[in-house]
Scaffold this active site. Structure first.
Site, PDB file in Angstrom:
ATOM      1  N   SER A 148      36.154  62.347  54.084  1.00  0.00           N
ATOM      2  CA  SER A 148      34.706  62.290  54.336  1.00  0.00           C
ATOM      3  C   SER A 148      34.142  60.927  53.945  1.00  0.00           C
ATOM      4  O   SER A 148      32.939  60.734  53.895  1.00  0.00           O
ATOM      5  CB  SER A 148      34.008  63.393  53.530  1.00  0.00           C
ATOM      6  OG  SER A 148      34.216  63.170  52.141  1.00  0.00           O
ATOM      7  N   ASN A 149      35.032  59.969  53.610  1.00  0.00           N
ATOM      8  CA  ASN A 149      34.576  58.676  53.077  1.00  0.00           C
ATOM      9  C   ASN A 149      34.724  57.526  54.067  1.00  0.00           C
ATOM     10  O   ASN A 149      34.710  56.373  53.682  1.00  0.00           O
ATOM     11  CB  ASN A 149      35.378  58.337  51.810  1.00  0.00           C
ATOM     12  CG  ASN A 149      35.124  59.335  50.706  1.00  0.00           C
ATOM     13  OD1 ASN A 149      34.000  59.763  50.506  1.00  0.00           O
ATOM     14  ND2 ASN A 149      36.184  59.741  50.020  1.00  0.00           N
ATOM     15  N   ASN A 162      40.043  56.141  50.675  1.00  0.00           N
ATOM     16  CA  ASN A 162      40.937  55.862  51.806  1.00  0.00           C
ATOM     17  C   ASN A 162      41.455  57.091  52.547  1.00  0.00           C
ATOM     18  O   ASN A 162      42.150  56.957  53.547  1.00  0.00           O
ATOM     19  CB  ASN A 162      42.140  55.038  51.318  1.00  0.00           C
ATOM     20  CG  ASN A 162      41.682  53.735  50.677  1.00  0.00           C
ATOM     21  OD1 ASN A 162      40.815  53.067  51.217  1.00  0.00           O
ATOM     22  ND2 ASN A 162      42.240  53.404  49.517  1.00  0.00           N
ATOM     23  N   TYR A 164      43.642  59.340  51.286  1.00  0.00           N
ATOM     24  CA  TYR A 164      45.014  59.686  50.883  1.00  0.00           C
ATOM     25  C   TYR A 164      45.067  60.672  49.720  1.00  0.00           C
ATOM     26  O   TYR A 164      45.955  61.499  49.629  1.00  0.00           O
ATOM     27  CB  TYR A 164      45.776  58.425  50.454  1.00  0.00           C
ATOM     28  CG  TYR A 164      46.331  57.617  51.599  1.00  0.00           C
ATOM     29  CD1 TYR A 164      47.354  58.133  52.386  1.00  0.00           C
ATOM     30  CD2 TYR A 164      45.856  56.339  51.877  1.00  0.00           C
ATOM     31  CE1 TYR A 164      47.870  57.385  53.433  1.00  0.00           C
ATOM     32  CE2 TYR A 164      46.364  55.589  52.917  1.00  0.00           C
ATOM     33  CZ  TYR A 164      47.380  56.121  53.700  1.00  0.00           C
ATOM     34  OH  TYR A 164      47.905  55.397  54.736  1.00  0.00           O
ATOM     35  N   ALA A 166      44.095  63.534  47.843  1.00  0.00           N
ATOM     36  CA  ALA A 166      44.580  64.900  47.656  1.00  0.00           C
ATOM     37  C   ALA A 166      45.845  65.158  48.459  1.00  0.00           C
ATOM     38  O   ALA A 166      46.721  65.915  48.033  1.00  0.00           O
ATOM     39  CB  ALA A 166      43.476  65.877  48.052  1.00  0.00           C
ATOM     40  N   TYR A 804       5.630 -10.469   5.960  1.00  0.00           N
ATOM     41  CA  TYR A 804       4.594 -11.107   6.770  1.00  0.00           C
ATOM     42  C   TYR A 804       3.229 -10.438   6.673  1.00  0.00           C
ATOM     43  O   TYR A 804       2.280 -10.904   7.275  1.00  0.00           O
ATOM     44  CB  TYR A 804       5.019 -11.104   8.249  1.00  0.00           C
ATOM     45  CG  TYR A 804       6.377 -11.718   8.494  1.00  0.00           C
ATOM     46  CD1 TYR A 804       6.786 -12.850   7.790  1.00  0.00           C
ATOM     47  CD2 TYR A 804       7.251 -11.172   9.424  1.00  0.00           C
ATOM     48  CE1 TYR A 804       8.030 -13.417   8.012  1.00  0.00           C
ATOM     49  CE2 TYR A 804       8.497 -11.725   9.657  1.00  0.00           C
ATOM     50  CZ  TYR A 804       8.889 -12.856   8.948  1.00  0.00           C
ATOM     51  OH  TYR A 804      10.116 -13.404   9.163  1.00  0.00           O
TER      52      TYR A 804
END
Length: 1526
Positions: A148-149, A162, A164, A166, A804
């Site tokens: 779902s990403n 990505n 992968y 689960a 001076y």
């Protein structure tokens, strides 16, 4: 439904088995190049996806039941750890999707190889995917590359990225079960995969009505990880991850194996790491914590093992850190580096990464769409700009970070590193011969096996070395070496690493003796490694010599305290006084011992006395005598215990300032008591002294130096002078020069007559400073500056050579210090020579007139200048039994304003005016902002710009003289408008602050006293001075009575001789005396009275004659020489009549004096002084106007010259503003000072408790409701003499001879200068150099008050009435008056001091009268008691200078302390300004002159209508920059 995607894998394995059989057979192309499915690839190359599947051993944070979280070596398989972590992070991610999620349950069962992770919150949708034709849970857990990403347009703060995670866990498990329930879809889904996701079990769907949940249960395929079971190490790692989730996920309860983890948040989680960890001092580590915002939470503490970090990104443990950690750490490091550099000035350079190495940081962040360098997600790589949020740490966090121990840890490391460098460069080893130190006369046995018997003599300078070398002829050169010191050595206790590394003197001593840093010399054997067994200190027997001894003791004690226990140090003492008679000789090693001998020896005057001021006074013969009697002259330092360590630290540690104050206070009080009781002073070196403890040395000898340092640096309250200045004054009084004398010659005379023992150059600078009179120096110079004595251009540094320039006493000086008081003073003696008194007693407190500044031991002093006439008027008020009026600092000829922010807190404003939309004019700079410095450090950078700031101005021109300031500055319209908005005073650095919280002075008994207010000083002085007027009257009565009796006797004697009643011819002297006694004549009355006073009138009579027989004892019995020695011509009628007249006059004088009170005498002196002051000021003004336009000469050329020098009449004055922030900051400083004094326990001086300061402040605030403002100006006829500021840095109080502006200035709108702002008298000696870079050391000779007079204005004849006496605002009865009135009123004199005719003046009918109460800080400067009232001048120059809009006519006062003042109104001010600007535009351009800078005064000589403002003027505010010098 069963799938067998692993069949090709099995076939491949069989082919590999046959490989040996087919070894000789060539492989086919097909078998070499193969294609694998995604699943096959993951199983064949797991390290690409989950990391290594091999066992690795490394240090990791784990959780063990017995010790909690700890860092230890573990053996684990990274791949197995990763697949567990993927499921756990997925559970935590659900919190971001559903904020209502509240629980995660983790179950780890090693025995059954079973792991379960359950979470509530929104579950996975239990619905069929319309594209993939399968249920969503089966899709995302059983199909690769599903997630779902994948929508990068959606900003998520989850760990999944990505697709992968689960699936990898499924693939590397023998059994993987997903169970999820959805309330939305009212279904529960369950499915199990077996054989590395090779087989999928049947899907179960059930109806469901409960709350959503998801549970993942799996059994890792241990064979893939070469493991037999879940061992202790991997379980410890997994448990720690459960704690990680509990700490990094807010509002989620985490259960492990059914037990709730005791973590209440990130801060609680951090404590698990720091439990039982201690810092370098054995205390628990301090943790700094901040919840910066919902996405960032940071904790920080000290690290002893290099940089450490524990960080999380969206619940992922980034064990290698990443850019989110760097982002936070860099902010902290940048702040800490600045702090470390300030605290480590001159030490080893510290770089950012070295600071970072002392930090342990904890970061919990939520970052949008984070990126990592691998699927293992140990290092976050997303750039900071893409984080989706910022983490700006608060000031509170940074302040706590500075105090949490990291800075101390870094400084300790710096010291350690410095020590290594010192050991490498500065330590020495034992050598027989030393090279490279030419001034060393080495002992022949130094560095040999007999080195412990050798002594190194350290002498004070080359002359003392010569003395020591002379003495070595007696004791030999084998065991004694000599090395001369160049003055005082470094205080190593407070020195920086760089200072020590570069200090040749220190390094030479280390090299000569063979010392090594950090080496312990406890045992006797360690001493054998040294080239010398002892150090003998041979210095002058004066206080500076004692200081050198102390610094050497401090050097050894700080670095090698063990050496002091071995009696490593000793001193060589020489006589300070020798007395001789015939062949008998006595030596004394301290002055109190000599005084004791004198008091016990009746005929001590018959002894010849010789004082030894230094080792150079002794001859070579005497040196041999000293060394021959080594037992008498060698004094060993003996260590007596911890009290010695404490005493040395007390004297030299920077941290013990308050202890030193108490130490010196007790000493001064003890000395005072001894004097009162007639006890002798304590001394160390008696006839039998052979050793000395360090404690005794510090408390009885070194303290004399510290006290004398204060005496040299801090002036007396009585006369405002330091000893050097007093010696100059004493010499000038004694010489009584009628003609000017060269400064260099006078310095020599001072050294001779007053026994001055220091360098003549500093004496010449003292003389120069006493004569200086430019703006910012003295309000009243005691010497006349005849020649170039320095100007405000360079702050006095531009004075000519002392050879001076000439000087002589100012005509005012002897009026301030009347000769009649000399007989009441206590004169001091030096080398048996009468020198200056302990203090003079002037008729006004000079410490307020010329100010004071100095830094001593434990104390510092800072007092600004005050107006002469204000001080005089206050004294008159005290004499009349009234309370003195408050005073603001005031500087002679300063045209700016000084305003009060809070008690003893002031702001000093320069003057700036706007000429047109692109031009401004600066016509005054703040006090002690020198013209050249301002140009170099402010205007030049503004013109040229810097690397960080663009140019602000386009050009500037200079029209200064040595006494006036004028910069005309061009800017663009936009830049000028922006500068106006910010505030021109602030932009152009025309405001500086002044803090007067250190008014410390010596009182009349020689004790330091801290004064809370200026009026306290005035009242103390008043009481003492009044007492001394009583003493003066008593002395004069006695003297006049004696003189009257003498004249009476003489007149009677002459009359009786003429009448023949006394016959003196041809009679024996004894018979004559008998006759005189019988006839009632007195023995010489004047001589008898003087003898009764036990004082000898003439200095010469105090000086002992070298001829022992000269002590002729006065004849016993009466003396009538004053009668019998009269010349014969006294018998003439003329002389007889004159004598009778003298007798009558003397009697009249005596009777007149009897009828006068001490107050009357004082008022007479003040009247005479004020009268002479006006004469002197008039002459100064006349001298300054030489060469300026007068009645004759070419008018045009003169006017053109004026237009360049004087402020433009067209300018629209910018009113300086004081913001509430500035006032709040001033109040904060006061509170901070009081608090720090209370906390530190600073001893109260002279019984003044700190609480009383607060009471005084409150009392003063009640008394002065409104903020006080003082516009410093000088009236033309009788300027309000601005108290000239004494150069606080110098030994001399320079006086400003020029009290008024020398030139007349046409009026301009700016000229309500006098009344324009309620300027509070504020000046900060601490921050006089807010922007200027003049260094403090030079300032010692250059602190002077600024010119306090505004430009004079030429006024038409009709306005030439004599001006009112300088008017100063009356005490306001209305606390809110400051805020109510937009137009500040000019200060006016108290009603009581105004001449009667001035009080009846009424405001012009055309002017709006706005009554305003103002705080009376200034008092009438001219109309004073005891002086003749003068006619009120019409619109004098001063009037116009102060009020260009019209003479401010005072409204009759209702009360003495509250004076209502007419407020100027100006209905046409704006239109007038426009007219003026148009005039400028229309004026013709002169040849060769830039029109932009041309202001033609020819057209503007006639003053415009004088009026105030109708509108509220624009206020230009500048905040004060406060740097404390002390």
């Amino acid at each position: 439904m069963e799938l067998s995607p692993l069949q090709p894998v099995n076939e491949n394995m069989q082919m590999n088995k046959k490989k040996n059989e087919d070894a000789k057979k060539r492989l086919s192309i097909e078998r070499i190049y193969q294609k694998k499915t995604q699943l096959e690839h993951i199983l064949l190359r797991p390290d690409t996806y989950i990391g290594s599947v091999e066992l690795v051993t490394q240090q990791m944070w784990v959780y063990d039941e017995d010790v909690g979280i700890n860092y230890r070596e573990v053996t684990f398989v990274p791949g197995l750890y990763k697949i567990f972590d993927e499921i756990l992070v997925n559970a935590a991610d659900n919190k971001q999707r559903d904020p209502k999620m509240s629980c995660i349950r983790v179950t780890i069962d090693p025995e059954n190889n079973l792991i379960s992770i359950w979470n509530n919150g929104k579950g996975i949708p239990v619905v069929e995917h319309k594209v993939e034709k399968m249920y969503v849970p089966a899709l995302i857990f059983g199909q690769l590359l599903t997630s779902s990403n994948y929508d990068d347009d959606e900003k998520k703060v989850t760990g999944g990225r990505n697709g992968y995670g689960a699936k990898l866990c499924n693939i590397f498990s023998t059994r993987f079960t997903v169970e999820t329930a959805s309330k939305e879809y009212k279904k529960m889904f369950k499915q199990t995969w077996m054989d590395n996701m090779g087989r999928a079990g049947d899907m179960e769907l059930k109806p469901f009505n409960g709350e959503d949940y998801t549970c993942i249960t799996f059994q890792p395929d241990l064979s893939k990880f070469k493991m037999q079971s879940l061992d202790k190490d991997i379980v410890a790692l997994m448990v720690r991850r459960a704690y990680d989730i509990a700490g990094s996920t807010k509002d989620v309860k985490v259960f492990l194996n059914g037990n709730k983890l005791p973590v209440k948040g990130f801060r609680s989680y951090v404590d698990m790491y720091l439990k039982d960890k201690l810092d370098e001092t054995g205390n628990a580590l301090k943790v700094v914590h901040e919840q910066v915002n919902p996405r960032w939470e940071v904790c920080l503490t000290m690290s002893e093992k290099g940089f450490q970090q524990i960080s999380f990104v969206n619940s992922i443990a980034t064990s290698k850190g990443g850019r989110h950690v760097d982002y936070v750490a860099d902010q902290i490091v940048s702040k800490l580096v600045d702090v470390v550099k300030k605290k480590n000035k001159g030490g080893v350079a510290v770089k950012a990464h070295q600071v970072k190495n002392h930090m342990w940081i904890f970061v919990n962040a939520l970052i949008e769409n984070p990126t990592f360098d691998s699927q293992t997600k140990e290092n976050m790589t997303l750039q900071a700009k893409s984080f989706g949020s910022t983490c700006q740490l608060s000031e509170k966090f940074i302040k706590a970070a500075i105090g949490c121990g990291i800075v101390e840890s870094i400084l300790n490391w710096v010291k350690f590193k410095a020590q290594i460098q010192l050991n490498k460069k500065c330590s020495a080893v034992k050598h027989n011969r030393i090279k490279g130190i030419p001034k060393l006369d080495d002992a022949n046995d130094a560095g040999s096996r007999n080195s412990t018997e050798c002594t190194l003599i350290l002498t004070e300078g080359d002359s003392a070395k010569t003395l020591a070398v002379s003495g070595l002829g007696v004791v030999g050169r084998d065991k004694y070496g000599v090395f001369p010191l160049r003055g005082k050595i470094l205080n190593v206790r407070e020195a920086s690493h760089k200072q020590i590394m570069e200090n040749a003197e220190i390094n030479n001593i280390i090299k000569i003796v063979g010392l090594q840093y950090k080496k312990n010399y406890e045992d006797e054997d360690s001493l054998k490694t040294l080239r010398y067994g002892k150090i003998m200190i041979m210095t002058d027997q004066d206080q500076d010599g004692s200081h050198i001894k102390g610094l050497l003791i401090n050097f050894i004690h700080h670095n090698w305290p063990s050496l002091l226990r071995h009696r490593f140090l000793e001193e060589f003492i020489t006589p300070i006084v020798k007395v001789s008679k015939n062949k008998q000789e006595l030596a004394f090693y301290s002055l109190p011992e000599f005084e004791e001998w004198k008091s016990s020896t009746p005929n001590h005057k018959k002894w010849k006395v010789k004082y030894y001021k230094g080792l150079g006074t002794s001859t070579s013969k005497e040196a041999k005598e000293y060394f021959a009697d080594m037992k008498r002259h060698r004094i060993q330092f003996k260590y007596s215990g911890p009290e010695d360590d404490a005493a040395i630290s007390l004297a030299f540690s920077k941290k013990q300032v308050d202890d030193r104050k108490e130490w010196l206070t007790h000493f001064m009080e003890d000395r005072r008591q001894r004097k009162l009781l007639g006890l002798p002073e304590d001394y160390l070196y008696g006839q039998t002294t052979t050793y000395l403890t360090y404690n005794d040395f510090i408390n009885k000898e070194l303290i004399l130096f510290s006290n004398s340092d204060n005496e040299r640096s801090i002036p007396s309250m009585v006369d405002g002078l330091k000893p050097g200045q007093r010696k100059v004054l004493f010499t000038c009084f004694k010489r009584n020069d009628k003609r000017e004398v060269k400064v260099a010659q006078l310095a020599g005379s001072v050294a001779e007559m007053s026994s001055y023992h220091h360098g003549e150059m500093s004496l010449m600078m003292t003389i120069i400073n006493l004569a200086q009179n430019f703006v910012g120096s003295n309000n009243l110079n005691l010497l006349q500056p005849i020649g170039q004595f320095g100007t405000r251009l360079h702050g006095g540094k531009d004075s000519a050579s002392p050879r001076y320039i000439f000087t002589m006493l100012s005509p005012l000086t002897r009026l301030l210090f009347p000769p009649k008081d000399d007989h009441t003073l206590k004169f001091l003696y030096d080398d048996n020579q009468r020198v200056e008194p302990e203090w003079y007693i002037p008729i006004i407190p000079m410490v307020l007139i010329n100010g004071a500044e100095g830094i001593g031991t434990g104390w510092s002093c800072k007092i600004p200048n005050f107006d002469i006439r204000e001080v005089v008027n206050n004294i008159r008020r005290l004499l009349d039994g009234e309370e003195p009026l408050p005073m603001l600092p005031s500087y002679k000829n300063f045209k700016g304003t000084i305003e009060e922010l809070a008690s003893n807190q002031y702001v000093i404003n320069g003057e700036v005016a706007i000429l047109n939309s692109t031009t401004i004019e600066i016509s005054e700079l703040p006090i002690r902002t020198w013209t050249q410095t301002y140009k170099e450090q402010v205007l030049e950078p503004m013109l040229n710009g810097t690397e960080k700031t663009p140019p602000l101005i386009t050009d500037y021109r200079e029209y200064h003289t040595d006494t006036t300031v004028k910069f005309v500055i061009k800017m663009t319209e936009e830049k000028l408008a922006e500068a106006e908005r910010v505030g021109l005073h602030k932009v152009f650095k025309l405001q500086t602050s002044l803090t007067c919280n250190s008014m410390v002075l010596f009182d009349h008994v020689g004790c330091l006293k801290k004064y809370d207010t200026v009026l306290d000083i005035l009242k103390d002085f008043f009481e003492l001075r009044l007492k001394y007027y009583g003493l003066r009257k008593e002395w004069l009565l006695g003297m006049l009575g004696a003189e009257s009796a003498k004249l009476n006797n003489q007149a009677r004697f002459i009359l009786e001789k003429i009448d023949g009643k006394i016959i003196i011819e041809n009679k024996p002297k004894k018979e004559l005396i008998k006759v005189l006694i019988q006839r009632g004549y007195d023995s010489d009355p004047v001589k008898a009275w003087k003898e009764a006073q036990q004082k000898v009138p003439d200095e010469e009579e105090n000086e002992e004659s070298d001829n022992e027989n000269s002590d002729s004892v006065a004849e016993s019995g009466p003396t009538f020489n004053y009668l019998l020695d009269m010349p014969l011509w006294y018998l003439t009628k003329e002389k007889k009549d004159e004598l009778c007249k003298q007798r009558n006059e003397k009697e009249q004088e005596l009777n007149t004096l009897k009828n006068k009170s001490p107050s009357d005498l004082w008022k007479e002196d003040l009247a005479v002084f004020i009268e002479e002051l006006e004469v002197v000021e008039a002459k100064e003004k006349q001298d300054e106007q030489v060469g300026l336009p007068g009645k004759g000469g070419k008018a045009k050329g003169k006017k053109a010259q004026m237009s360049e020098v004087l402020p433009s009449p067209h300018g629209k004055r910018v009113i300086p503003q004081v913001t509430m922030e500035m006032k709040a900051e001033a109040e904060k400083k006061i509170r901070k000072k009081i608090k720090s004094e209370n906390v530190e326990g600073t001893p109260t001086e002279n019984g003044l408790e700190l609480g009383s300061l607060k009471q005084r402040i409150e009392k003063k605030q009640k008394k002065e409701p409104g903020a006080m403002t003082k516009k410093q100006t000088t009236l033309a006829f009788k300027p309000i003499k601005k108290g000239k500021k004494r150069n606080p840095w110098s030994d001399s109080e320079s006086d400003m001879s020029s009290n008024e502006s020398n030139v007349d200035v046409p009026p301009r709108e700016k000229d309500p200068r006098r009344a324009a702002t309620k300027a509070k008298f504020t000046m900060d000696l601490d921050s006089d150099e807010d922007f200027s870079g003049s260094d403090g050391k030079d300032e010692d000779e250059d602190f002077f008050p600024l010119d306090t007079t505004p430009p004079k204005t030429k006024i038409p004849q009709k306005n030439t009435k004599k001006a009112l006496k300088p008017q100063k605002s009356a005490m306001s009865g209305d606390p809110e008056s400051d805020e109510k009135d937009s137009v500040p009123a000019s200060p006016g004199p108290p009603a009581a001091d105004l001449p009667a005719d001035t009080e009846q003046l009424k405001p012009s009918s055309k002017q709006t009268v706005a009554v305003k109460k103002t705080a009376t800080k200034s008092q009438s400067s001219t109309s004073t008691a005891g002086t003749k009232k003068r006619a009120v001048p019409k619109g004098s120059k001063s009037d116009s200078a102060l009020n260009a809009h019209g003479p401010e006519k005072p409204v009759p006062a209702k009360a003495k302390n509250s004076r209502k003042r007419k407020q100027s109104s100006s209905d046409d001010s704006d239109s007038d300004f426009e007219k003026v600007v148009s005039k400028v535009a229309a004026s013709k351009k002169s040849k060769g002159e830039n029109q932009d800078f041309r202001v033609d005064l020819d057209e503007t000589m006639v003053p415009r209508a004088k009026s105030g403002r109708a509108k509220k003027p624009i206020k230009y505010l500048e905040e004060s920059d406060d740097d404390d010098l002390f």
